[in-house]
Design a protein around this motif. Structure first.
Motif, PDB file in Angstrom:
ATOM      1  N   LYS A 294       1.005  -1.778   0.090  1.00 45.13           N
ATOM      2  CA  LYS A 294      -0.060  -0.130   0.035  1.00 45.13           C
ATOM      3  C   LYS A 294       1.070   1.588  -0.023  1.00 45.13           C
ATOM      4  O   LYS A 294       0.722   2.187  -0.371  1.00 45.13           O
ATOM      5  CB  LYS A 294      -0.418   0.172   1.173  1.00 45.13           C
ATOM      6  N   LYS A 295       2.069   1.566   0.632  1.00 45.21           N
ATOM      7  CA  LYS A 295       3.333   2.663   0.625  1.00 45.21           C
ATOM      8  C   LYS A 295       3.749   2.506   0.098  1.00 45.21           C
ATOM      9  O   LYS A 295       4.689   3.787  -0.147  1.00 45.21           O
ATOM     10  CB  LYS A 295       3.897   2.211   2.198  1.00 45.21           C
ATOM     11  N   THR A 296       3.593   1.744  -1.553  1.00 45.97           N
ATOM     12  CA  THR A 296       4.393   1.671  -2.457  1.00 45.97           C
ATOM     13  C   THR A 296       4.613   3.202  -3.581  1.00 45.97           C
ATOM     14  O   THR A 296       3.817   2.492  -4.013  1.00 45.97           O
ATOM     15  CB  THR A 296       4.716   0.528  -2.875  1.00 45.97           C
ATOM     16  N   LYS A 297       4.842   3.742  -3.701  1.00 43.93           N
ATOM     17  CA  LYS A 297       4.798   4.747  -4.804  1.00 43.93           C
ATOM     18  C   LYS A 297       5.384   5.101  -5.736  1.00 43.93           C
ATOM     19  O   LYS A 297       5.011   5.660  -6.915  1.00 43.93           O
ATOM     20  CB  LYS A 297       5.587   6.130  -3.683  1.00 43.93           C
ATOM     21  N   ALA A 298       6.613   4.456  -5.860  1.00 43.59           N
ATOM     22  CA  ALA A 298       7.749   4.503  -7.006  1.00 43.59           C
ATOM     23  C   ALA A 298       8.435   3.028  -6.869  1.00 43.59           C
ATOM     24  O   ALA A 298       8.705   2.423  -6.183  1.00 43.59           O
ATOM     25  CB  ALA A 298       8.432   5.862  -7.021  1.00 43.59           C
ATOM     26  N   LEU A 299       9.310   2.851  -8.771  1.00 41.53           N
ATOM     27  CA  LEU A 299       9.840   2.228  -8.587  1.00 41.53           C
ATOM     28  C   LEU A 299      11.288   2.525  -9.362  1.00 41.53           C
ATOM     29  O   LEU A 299      10.331   3.031 -10.298  1.00 41.53           O
ATOM     30  CB  LEU A 299       9.777   0.878  -9.618  1.00 41.53           C
ATOM     31  N   SER A 300      12.651   2.762  -8.922  1.00 41.05           N
ATOM     32  CA  SER A 300      12.975   3.360 -10.027  1.00 41.05           C
ATOM     33  C   SER A 300      14.805   1.905 -10.555  1.00 41.05           C
ATOM     34  O   SER A 300      15.072   1.564  -9.777  1.00 41.05           O
ATOM     35  CB  SER A 300      13.809   4.510  -9.623  1.00 41.05           C
ATOM     36  N   LEU A 301      14.406   1.918 -12.262  1.00 42.98           N
ATOM     37  CA  LEU A 301      15.427   1.093 -12.241  1.00 42.98           C
ATOM     38  C   LEU A 301      16.306   0.774 -13.529  1.00 42.98           C
ATOM     39  O   LEU A 301      15.551   2.124 -14.323  1.00 42.98           O
ATOM     40  CB  LEU A 301      14.801  -0.448 -12.635  1.00 42.98           C
ATOM     41  N   SER A 302      17.178   0.730 -13.455  1.00 38.57           N
ATOM     42  CA  SER A 302      18.012   1.042 -15.689  1.00 38.57           C
ATOM     43  C   SER A 302      17.468   0.169 -16.121  1.00 38.57           C
ATOM     44  O   SER A 302      16.671  -0.947 -16.162  1.00 38.57           O
ATOM     45  CB  SER A 302      19.202   0.435 -14.836  1.00 38.57           C
ATOM     46  N   PHE A 303      17.714   0.949 -17.419  1.00 41.10           N
ATOM     47  CA  PHE A 303      17.480   0.514 -18.702  1.00 41.10           C
ATOM     48  C   PHE A 303      17.633  -1.082 -18.940  1.00 41.10           C
ATOM     49  O   PHE A 303      17.889  -2.106 -18.796  1.00 41.10           O
ATOM     50  CB  PHE A 303      17.893   1.677 -19.907  1.00 41.10           C
TER      51      PHE A 303
END
Ligand SMILES: Cc1ncc(COP(=O)(O)O)c(C=O)c1O
Length: 387
Positions: A155-164
């Protein structure tokens, strides 16, 4: 590859002094830094030549038209619209727009992978001060695990940031599948694009990416200090970046009457750019993107993968070497990593023979770009085959 395209690649190779026979260099290291080409050098030279005399203003119609053209070329490379592109100085810059501009609040959680390049970790860790939690998802066999990601979304997850593309083993993430999950779960999808942008085909819209950032100093074959970011059009109004620039409002090219403090910000990604541009480098980037765009990223990708096929075949035939990179077609990139018992020594011996590669996380990392050809791979395998 058809004959016409082969000729185009040959011509492009000739634009890169690093390929000149008399230098004896075999450059297989664009994942570290892209070498500059003659048109890039000329653009830098012409600019510095012009600024010795400054007969005309640096901020004029021509300069701004060029900036527009470069944003458009950047957009073309990643499948975006020109008004979704802004100039950054590095990958880090666009990632900071995401970390500090998106509406995160205390208690929110941001997901990263535990094998990210630090550029995509520190901006997020800096959010801890605001009570935002950063979770490093466990990788499986040193690749991003989509199932673990899916199970970690709460529920608290707001984003994923990942390498191409993962910097050390060249693993190309399935951005379409990952973006689909982000879309379904309603979390932001941010991508550090530098290890693929300019050499691996990507469509940021199809992959439902919200923010994409890439320095141009590697695969976009441009000087240090250049790069661009993409911000999805509909998202631009949700961002409240703590910095603002006088060049992010529309002066209608009239820079003689400047006491206007009420101009609205551009309704485009340009609004997040920061002040006066490093023109020499930006125009040099234009020259580099011209080469990439005229060949086409898809063709460049086929070219580099075909060259790496030759290397893979060699490595598989010599028992001393173990390929570290994934060979699954959709996860392959223009980077190939492999190792052996004396990997560091082999790396040194390549360098001694002017074959430039990198040593990352216990493996040799070879990266191949549009200016490389079969003879480069032959030189490499020749040294690698020495008993
Ligand atoms: C995946 C990745 N991200 C970012 C960077 C660099 O970030 P920046 O362009 O901000 O220096 C690198 C390499 O230098 C990298 O491999």
């Amino acid at each position: 590859m058809n004959d016409t395209l082969e000729i185009e690649f040959k011509k492009a190779r000739a634009l890169f002094p690093v390929t000149a026979k008399k230098k004896g260099i075999t450059y297989l290291n664009s994942a570290s830094t892209g070498p500059l080409s003659l048109p890039v050098k000329k653009a830098l030279y012409d600019y510095y030549e012009m600024t010795q005399y400054l007969e005309k203003s640096l901020i004029d119609r021509d300069a701004f038209a060029s900036l527009d053209k470069i944003r458009k070329m950047g957009a073309g490379i990643i499948g975006a619209h020109a008004d979704e592109i802004g100039f950054g100085f590095s990958t880090t810059f666009g990632l900071n727009i995401a970390a500090f501009g998106l509406p995160f609040k205390k208690g929110d959680e941001i997901l990263l992978s535990d094998i990210e390049f630090p550029a995509n970790v520190y901006p997020w860790l800096a959010l801890k001060e605001r009570g935002i939690k950063v979770i490093l998802l466990k990788s499986s066999n040193r690749v991003f695990d989509i199932d673990i990601f899916r199970r970690s979304i709460g529920k608290k997850t707001k984003a994923l940031s990942l390498s191409f593309v993962q910097f050390f083993n060249g693993y190309k993430n399935d951005l379409i599948e990952i973006g689909k999950i982000c879309g379904e779960k309603g979390i932001y999808f941010i991508v550090d694009g530098i290890q693929g942008c300019g050499v691996e085909a990507i469509d940021v819209h199809k992959a439902q990416i919200d923010i994409f950032s890439s320095g141009a100093q590697k695969w976009m074959l441009s000087p240090l200090g250049t790069g661009f970011f993409y911000i999805r059009k509909e998202l631009q109004n949700e961002i409240t970046f703590p910095f603002a620039s006088w060049l992010s409002v529309d002066w209608k090219l009239n820079f003689t009457d400047l006491f206007h403090y009420d101009l609205p910000f551009f309704c485009s990604a340009r609004r997040f750019e920061m002040g006066t541009y490093p023109y020499a480098h930006v125009f040099a980037m234009e020259a580099a993107l011209n080469i990439i765009s005229s060949l086409g990223v898809k063709n460049i990708q086929s070219h580099t993968h075909r060259l790496l096929d030759i290397l893979i075949e060699f490595l598989q035939s010599d028992k001393r070497y173990r390929i570290v990179s994934s060979l699954e077609p959709k996860h392959r990139s223009s980077i190939l990593s492999f190792t052996c018992d004396n990997a560091k020594e082999v790396h040194g011996s390549l360098a001694g023979n002017k074959i430039i590669s990198s040593f990352r996380e216990g493996a040799l990392r070879v990266s191949v770009h549009l200016f490389n050809n079969e003879s480069d791979i032959e030189r490499l395998t020749k040294i690698l085959s020495i008993k």
